[in-house]
Write a protein that holds these residues in place. Structure first.
Motif, PDB file in Angstrom:
ATOM      1  N   PRO A   1       9.106   3.123   0.658  1.00  0.00           N
ATOM      2  CA  PRO A   1       7.875   2.651   1.305  1.00  0.00           C
ATOM      3  C   PRO A   1       7.153   1.588   0.471  1.00  0.00           C
ATOM      4  O   PRO A   1       7.185   1.632  -0.760  1.00  0.00           O
ATOM      5  N   ASP A   2       6.531   0.686   1.175  1.00  0.00           N
ATOM      6  CA  ASP A   2       5.705  -0.325   0.526  1.00  0.00           C
ATOM      7  C   ASP A   2       4.269   0.206   0.526  1.00  0.00           C
ATOM      8  O   ASP A   2       3.679   0.390   1.598  1.00  0.00           O
ATOM      9  N   PRO A   3       3.695   0.482  -0.658  1.00  0.00           N
ATOM     10  CA  PRO A   3       2.342   1.072  -0.672  1.00  0.00           C
ATOM     11  C   PRO A   3       1.319   0.245   0.094  1.00  0.00           C
ATOM     12  O   PRO A   3       0.337   0.788   0.610  1.00  0.00           O
ATOM     13  N   SER A   4       1.568  -1.068   0.173  1.00  0.00           N
ATOM     14  CA  SER A   4       0.565  -1.901   0.870  1.00  0.00           C
ATOM     15  C   SER A   4       0.700  -1.811   2.389  1.00  0.00           C
ATOM     16  O   SER A   4      -0.078  -2.421   3.109  1.00  0.00           O
ATOM     17  N   GLY A   5       1.665  -1.095   2.873  1.00  0.00           N
ATOM     18  CA  GLY A   5       1.777  -0.859   4.324  1.00  0.00           C
ATOM     19  C   GLY A   5       2.682  -1.834   5.021  1.00  0.00           C
ATOM     20  O   GLY A   5       3.583  -2.366   4.389  1.00  0.00           O
ATOM     21  N   PRO A   6       2.486  -1.999   6.320  1.00  0.00           N
ATOM     22  CA  PRO A   6       1.362  -1.541   7.129  1.00  0.00           C
ATOM     23  C   PRO A   6       1.401  -0.035   7.408  1.00  0.00           C
ATOM     24  O   PRO A   6       2.489   0.523   7.547  1.00  0.00           O
ATOM     25  N   TRP A   7       0.211   0.561   7.483  1.00  0.00           N
ATOM     26  CA  TRP A   7       0.090   1.984   7.806  1.00  0.00           C
ATOM     27  C   TRP A   7      -0.619   2.147   9.139  1.00  0.00           C
ATOM     28  O   TRP A   7      -1.505   1.358   9.461  1.00  0.00           O
ATOM     29  N   PRO A   8      -0.244   3.160   9.900  1.00  0.00           N
ATOM     30  CA  PRO A   8      -0.951   3.390  11.155  1.00  0.00           C
ATOM     31  C   PRO A   8      -2.337   3.964  10.879  1.00  0.00           C
ATOM     32  O   PRO A   8      -2.612   4.480   9.789  1.00  0.00           O
ATOM     33  N   GLU A   9      -3.171   3.879  11.868  1.00  0.00           N
ATOM     34  CA  GLU A   9      -4.502   4.459  11.793  1.00  0.00           C
ATOM     35  C   GLU A   9      -4.364   5.988  11.696  1.00  0.00           C
ATOM     36  O   GLU A   9      -3.503   6.567  12.368  1.00  0.00           O
ATOM     37  N   SER A  10      -5.173   6.618  10.851  1.00  0.00           N
ATOM     38  CA  SER A  10      -5.123   8.094  10.799  1.00  0.00           C
ATOM     39  C   SER A  10      -5.956   8.650  11.946  1.00  0.00           C
ATOM     40  O   SER A  10      -7.032   8.152  12.238  1.00  0.00           O
ATOM     41  N   ARG A  11      -5.431   9.658  12.600  1.00  0.00           N
ATOM     42  CA  ARG A  11      -6.086  10.210  13.796  1.00  0.00           C
ATOM     43  C   ARG A  11      -5.882  11.714  13.856  1.00  0.00           C
ATOM     44  O   ARG A  11      -5.136  12.282  13.079  1.00  0.00           O
ATOM     45  N   GLY A  12      -6.467  12.295  14.853  1.00  0.00           N
ATOM     46  CA  GLY A  12      -6.228  13.707  15.149  1.00  0.00           C
ATOM     47  C   GLY A  12      -6.733  14.644  14.076  1.00  0.00           C
ATOM     48  O   GLY A  12      -7.682  14.347  13.360  1.00  0.00           O
ATOM     49  N   GLU A  13      -6.052  15.775  13.964  1.00  0.00           N
ATOM     50  CA  GLU A  13      -6.457  16.809  13.015  1.00  0.00           C
ATOM     51  C   GLU A  13      -5.962  16.463  11.621  1.00  0.00           C
ATOM     52  O   GLU A  13      -4.877  15.908  11.467  1.00  0.00           O
TER      53      GLU A  13
END
Lengths: 444, 436
Positions: free
Chosen positions: A75-87
Motif C-alpha cells: 500500500p501507498d500510505p498517501s493513498g488514495p483512501w476511501p472516505e471512512s463511513r458506517g460503524e
C-alpha cells in the motif's frame, strides 16, 4: 519485512491524520502451481498455470466510521483512501505472542509439471480397471503456499505460513457422473488410485442402483455424507444465533444430541490443512467444544461476540484471501471420532437398513424450523451386508431427531474442503425416515 | 484507469521469442480491476475498495496451454513469466520490455453505491412490508488490454454493478448496468414477491405449462442454449463443430450472442483474447448455426469462429462463454402466452439454473411463481424447481413474447465467475416438470 514495518508506520501516521486511530495492515504473498488434464481421448488438453500473487489489505477505523481497502503489491500510505463511513471497526488487542507450530512441512517446493501430470494421469487407467466404460472428464491439481504478515496499531504482529493442495476429479460412466473436490497439506498426500476405486463404486451405484426406496431401517452414514449433514447445521454451530436455534432443538432431557456426539472446531488442529496459530485478525486459535456428549456448550464465537453469558471466544475470523475483510467461520469443524469403533462394526450391527455413502447435493436444512431433507446414495443393508445399491433416496425429518438418533460413532475421521475443513467419521443413526425418490442436482 | 501509455511493440517482440512454432498462440493479458462496495454487515467496514492490477503470459501449442500470472506490472516479473511459459531455452537472452504503467491514483468515490441501500429499503417499504435484509452493493470496473504477436487490439473497459441481498429465507442477487430509483424499484418488487412467496402454498409436483418472464427466460437460455453450445461442453461428447446443423429446439427459437449489442458500459468490440466479437447466431429456427468458441477451440476446426473467449481474471486461461444473449422477439403479446399456458404457472424470475453438461439434465430454481387462471396471472405459489432434459425443454417452447427486456446475472461455470447479459422477451413452454 523491514520495509513492511516502515510502511505500516507511515500508514498509521497518514491515516491518523484522517482521524483513523485504529489501523491494521495485512500483507500476503503466495505462489501456486495448477495442472489440469482432460480425458485421454482428447489429447493435448493440458493446462498449466503458475501464479505469483502479492496483495495487501488495510482496515482503519475512527469515531466517524471505518474503511477497508485492498490492492496488489504494497500500500501507498498517501493513498488514495476511501472516505471512512458506517460503524467504527474495533481491532483486537495483542495478548502475548502466539507461537506457530512447526511449519517445516510448508517449505517443501511445489509440485513440478511432470510430477503433477504423472499423478493425474494415473486416475483414468485406475478407474477403467474397475469400470471399463468410465472416462475422465477433468482432473485438476492445485498446489500452493503463502506467507502473510499482520500488523496493527493495537500491537498485533504475527506471521502466518500456509501450504495447501486441492484436487478436483470429474468422471462419467454411461449416464452417471461424479465430481469431487479434496484438500490436503501437499499434493503428494492424495491417494489417486484410492479415489479411482471410490469413483467406480459411486458410478456403479448411480447407474445400477434402485430409486425411490422408502422402507424404514437404521442408517449408517459414511464420512462424506456426515460432512453434508454437519454443513447443514452451521447456523447452529457458528455465530450468536446458535443459542436461539439450540433452544428449539433441545429434547426432553435438555440435551441437543445423543451422548455419543461431540462436535469441535479447532483452528490449530495438528495435521489440519488450514492449521494456524492465529486467525485473520491475529487472535490465537484453539480447540472449542461446541457440542459435548450431546450437550450444547456454545456456538463458535469471535472475540467481538463472546461474553460470559454467550460463551468463550476463539480465533475464528477467517481471511481466505487478502481481497475480503475477515469473517467469522470454522476452520476444522469435526465430529470427534470414537477410536474404539470401526466403521465395519457399525455396518455389521445393522439387521435391516442402509449405508449412505454420500449426499447427492447439499439438501435443505432449516435448523430454526427443526427440519431437513437430504438426497443420498449408497447401499441397502441386510444382516450387516450390502445387499443392493441405492442410486437416490431422500431422507427428511427433524434435525433434533437426527442429532439425538446417533447411536454409533466410528474412528475413521476424514476431512472435506468447503472453504474450511469439515471432518466426520462414520455414524450410525436411528429413527430417520425416507420419503421416496431423490434426483441429483447437477452443478452450476 | 488506463493502459493508454503502454508500449506494446516491445511486448509483442518478446512474445515472438517464445512463439517459435508455426501455429503457436502467444499473448499477454493485462488487467486493472476496481471494486467499490458497501455492505450493512456488522463485520464489514463502511466502504470497501479493491484496486488490483496484473498480467499473465499465455502460450498455446498443439492444444496445450501454459500460463504464468503476476500481480502488478514490472519488467522483471514479465521476464520471469515469459521464461515460465517458454518451452525451450532461448538462444539469446529474452529482451524484457519496460512494463511501467502509472498506478491508478484516481480519488475513490462511489456515491451511487452508498445511496443504493436506502433507495432499495425505501422501495421495499413502499410495498407496505418489512423483513430483515443484508444489502451488499458493488461497483465493478475493469480495464483489459491484450497484446499478441501480430495484433494489438484497443483496450476494453467495463463498468457495471451488483447487488446481493441476504434474506432470512435465502439470498437474492442481481447484476445491473446502473443504480437508480428505477433499478431499486425492480429489485424491491422481486424481493417482496420472494418474501410473500416464501409463505405461499407450494405447487403440486407434476407437469405444468409455464410462462417464463423475460428475466427467467434469460436464465433458461443461458443454461440451455449458451452453456450447451460452448465448445468445452460440446467437446465432452465429440468434435464441437459436429453440433452445427443440429435441431436443438423449437423452430420459434432464434438466439444470438452479441457482445457488441450488450448494454452501455459492458458492450465489447473485442473479447478477452483480443479477437473481434461477432453477432453470432447460436440457434436459427431452433437449429444450431455456430457454437460459442475461443481461439484455442477455433484452432481445431475451420468451422468454428473465435471471438467468445472470456476470463474471470488473469490467473485462469480464457474459456468459451457467451456475453450477451439475445432472443429474437416473437409475435406474441404476454396475454397470448398466458392463454397458451392457461392452468399453468407464470415464473417471472429464477434464482439459479444449472446444466449437467454430460447428461443434459437441467434444473432451474424459482423463489416464487404465480398461477395462471382463466388466462390471467393469479395467486402466488412458493419456491419451486423446474426439471428436465435440455432438448425436451427447448422442444417444449410454444411461444416467444414480443417485448424484450435487458437483464444481467452471474455465471459460475467451471469456477470462473463472469457477468452475463441478456435481452429476452417472455417464453411459453408447453409442459414441463415442476416440483417444490
Amino acid at each position: 519485512m523491514i520495509e513492511l514495518e516502515q510502511r505500516f508506520a507511515h500508514l498509521v501516521t497518514a491515516l491518523g491524520q484522517r482521524k483513523l486511530e485504529e489501523v491494521e495492515l495485512y500483507a500476503k504473498e503466495g505462489r501456486s502451481h495448477r495442472v489440469e488434464i482432460g480425458p485421454s481421448s482428447r489429447p493435448g488438453g493440458l493446462v498449466e498455470v503458475r501464479s505469483e500473487e502479492a496483495g495487501w489489505a488495510v482496515r482503519a477505523s475512527g469515531r466517524r466510521g471505518s474503511l477497508f481497502a485492498t490492492g496488489t503489491g504494497l500500500p501507498d500510505p498517501s493513498g488514495p483512501w476511501p472516505e471512512s463511513r458506517g460503524e467504527p471497526t474495533q481491532l483486537p488487542v495483542a495478548r502475548g505472542a502466539a507461537t506457530e507450530a512447526d511449519t517445516s512441512d510448508r517449505e517443501a517446493p511445489l509440485m513440478v509439471e511432470s510430477e503433477a501430470i504423472d499423478r493425474l494421469g494415473r486416475f483414468e487407467p485406475a478407474l477403467r480397471k474397475e469400470l471399463a466404460d468410465a472416462r475422465l472428464i477433468r482432473a485438476v491439481l492445485d498446489d500452493g503456499k503463502s506467507r502473510a504478515r499482520l500488523l496493527s496499531s493495537r500491537g498485533m504482529d504475527c506471521t502466518q505460513r500456509s501450504r495447501a493442495a486441492a484436487l478436483y476429479l470429474e468422471a462419467v460412466a454411461g449416464d452417471a457422473r461424479r465430481a469431487v473436490q479434496l484438500a490436503a497439506p501437499t499434493a503428494i498426500d492424495f491417494n489417486i488410485e484410492g479415489q479411482a476405486r471410490q469413483f467406480a463404486t459411486f458410478l456403479t451405484i448411480a447407474r445400477e442402483g434402485a430409486r425411490g426406496v422408502s422402507e424404514p431401517g437404521e442408517m449408517v452414514f459414511a464420512p462424506t455424507a456426515v460432512a453434508r449433514l454437519l454443513q447443514g447445521l452451521l447456523p447452529l454451530l457458528v455465530g450468536g444465533d446458535g443459542w436461539r436455534i439450540a433452544r428449539h432443538l433441545r429434547g426432553r432431557k435438555g440435551h441437543i444430541a445423543s451422548h455419543r456426539l461431540t462436535v469441535v472446531d479447532d483452528g490449530a488442529l495438528a495435521g489440519g490443512v488450514f492449521r494456524t496459530a492465529t486467525d485473520g485478525e491475529g487472535v490465537p486459535t484453539r480447540e472449542v467444544v461446541l457440542i459435548e456428549q450431546g450437550e450444547y456448550r456454545q456456538p463458535l464465537l469471535s472475540w467481538r461476540e463472546a461474553s460470559p453469558a454467550h460463551g468463550e471466544s476463539s480465533g475464528c475470523m477467517l481471511r481466505p484471501s487478502w481481497r475480503e475483510p475477515p469473517q467469522p467461520g470454522p476452520t476444522h469443524l469435526y465430529v470427534r471420532p470414537d477410536v474404539d469403533v470401526s466403521p465395519a462394526a457399525l455396518i455389521s450391527s445393522v439387521a435391516t437398513g442402509y449405508y449412505w455413502l454420500d449426499a447427492l447435493d447439499g439438501g435443505r436444512f432449516d435448523p430454526a424450523g427443526d427440519r431437513f431433507e437430504l438426497p443420498v446414495c449408497g447401499f441397502r443393508l441386510r444382516r450387516g451386508e450390502a445387499s443392493e445399491p441405492v442410486a437416490a433416496a431422500r431422507i427428511a425429518g427433524s434435525i433434533g431427531k437426527l442429532l439425538r438418533g446417533v447411536t454409533g460413532v466410528a474412528r475413521d475421521l476424514s476431512f472435506f474442503p468447503r472453504g474450511y475443513m469439515l471432518g466426520a467419521p462414520t455414524l450410525l443413526i436411528e429413527g430417520l425416515e425416507l420419503t421416496g425418490d431423490a434426483d441429483q442436482t447437477p452443478p452450476d | 484507469m488506463s493502459f493508454a501509455a503502454l508500449e506494446t511493440l516491445p511486448i509483442a517482440r518478446s512474445l515472438a521469442q517464445i512463439a517459435d512454432h508455426g501455429d503457436d498462440l502467444a499473448e499477454v493479458y493485462l488487467e486493472r480491476v476496481e471494486e467499490v462496495g458497501s455492505a450493512d454487515d456488522r463485520w464489514a467496514p463502511g466502504l470497501t475498495v479493491r484496486r488490483e492490477q496484473g498480467f499473465s503470459v499465455r502460450l498455446v501449442r498443439d492444444g496445450k496451454t501454459w500460463l504464468a500470472a503476476r500481480d502488478g506490472f514490472d519488467g522483471d516479473s514479465f521476464g520471469a513469466a515469459l521464461r515460465q511459459v517458454a518451452r525451450a531455452l532461448p538462444t539469446a537472452r529474452y529482451a524484457v520490455p519496460r512494463l511501467e504503467i502509472a498506478p491508478d491514483n484516481q480519488p475513490i468515490s462511489a456515491p451511487e453505491v452508498l445511496e443504493f441501500d436506502s433507495l432499495l429499503r425505501r422501495a421495499v417499504s413502499q410495498h407496505h412490508v418489512a423483513f430483515p435484509m443484508r444489502v451488499e452493493t458493488r461497483r465493478h470496473r475493469r480495464e483489459v488490454q491484450v497484446v499478441g504477436t501480430k495484433l494489438v487490439p484497443d483496450r476494453e473497459e467495463e463498468l457495471y454493478y451488483s447487488c446481493r441481498v441476504g434474506l432470512p429465507w435465502g439470498r437474492y442477487g442481481s447484476v445491473l448496468t446502473e443504480l437508480s430509483a428505477t433499478t431499486a424499484g425492480h429489485l424491491a418488487t422481486g424481493l417482496v414477491a420472494a418474501f410473500r412467496g416464501s409463505k405461499a402454498p407450494l405447487v403440486e409436483p407434476g407437469v405444468h405449462p409455464v410462462v417464463l418472464g423475460p428475466a427467467a427466460a434469460a436464465v433458461f437460455l443461458h443454461e440451455a442454449v449458451a452453456h450447451a453450445l460452448e465448445t468445452d461442453t460440446l467437446a465432452l461428447e465429440g468434435p464441437p463443430e459436429a453440433a452445427i446443423g443440429v435441431q436443438l429446439g423449437s423452430e420459434e427459437l432464434n438466439v444470438l450472442d452479441d457482445p457488441a449489442g450488450a448494454p452501455s458500459g459492458v458492450k465489447r468490440a473485442t473479447d478477452d483474447e483480443g479477437t473481434p466479437v461477432i453477432r453470432r447466431w447460436l440457434l436459427l429456427s431452433g437449429k444450431v448455426r455456430q457454437p460459442i468458441a475461443d481461439l484455442a477451440a477455433a484452432a481445431s476446426s475451420d468451422r468454428l469462429i473465435p471471438g467468445a473467449g472470456r476470463r474471470a481474471n488473469r490467473y485462469l486461461p480464457p474459456v468459451s462463454r457467451s456475453s450477451h444473449l439475445e432472443l429474437v422477439a416473437g409475435p406474441h403479446e404476454i396475454q397470448d402466452l398466458l392463454t397458451r399456458a392457461d392452468g399453468g404457472l407464470y415464473l417471472p424470475e429464477a434464482t439459479r439454473g444449472s446444466l449437467d453438461p454430460h447428461t443434459g439434465e437441467f434444473r432451474m430454481r424459482f423463489p416464487y411463481g404465480r398461477r395462471i387462471h382463466r388466462e390471467k396471472v393469479g395467486e402466488l405459489v412458493g419456491p419451486l424447481v423446474l426439471n428436465g432434459r435440455v432438448a425436451a425443454l427447448l422442444e417444449a417452447v410454444c411461444g416467444v413474447g414480443s417485448e424484450p427486456e435487458i437483464g444481467g446475472g452471474w455465471c459460475a461455470k467451471g469456477g470462473q465467475r463472469l457477468p452475463v447479459w441478456a435481452t429476452t422477451p417472455a417464453l411459453a413452454l408447453a409442459g414441463v416438470e415442476v416440483e417444490w
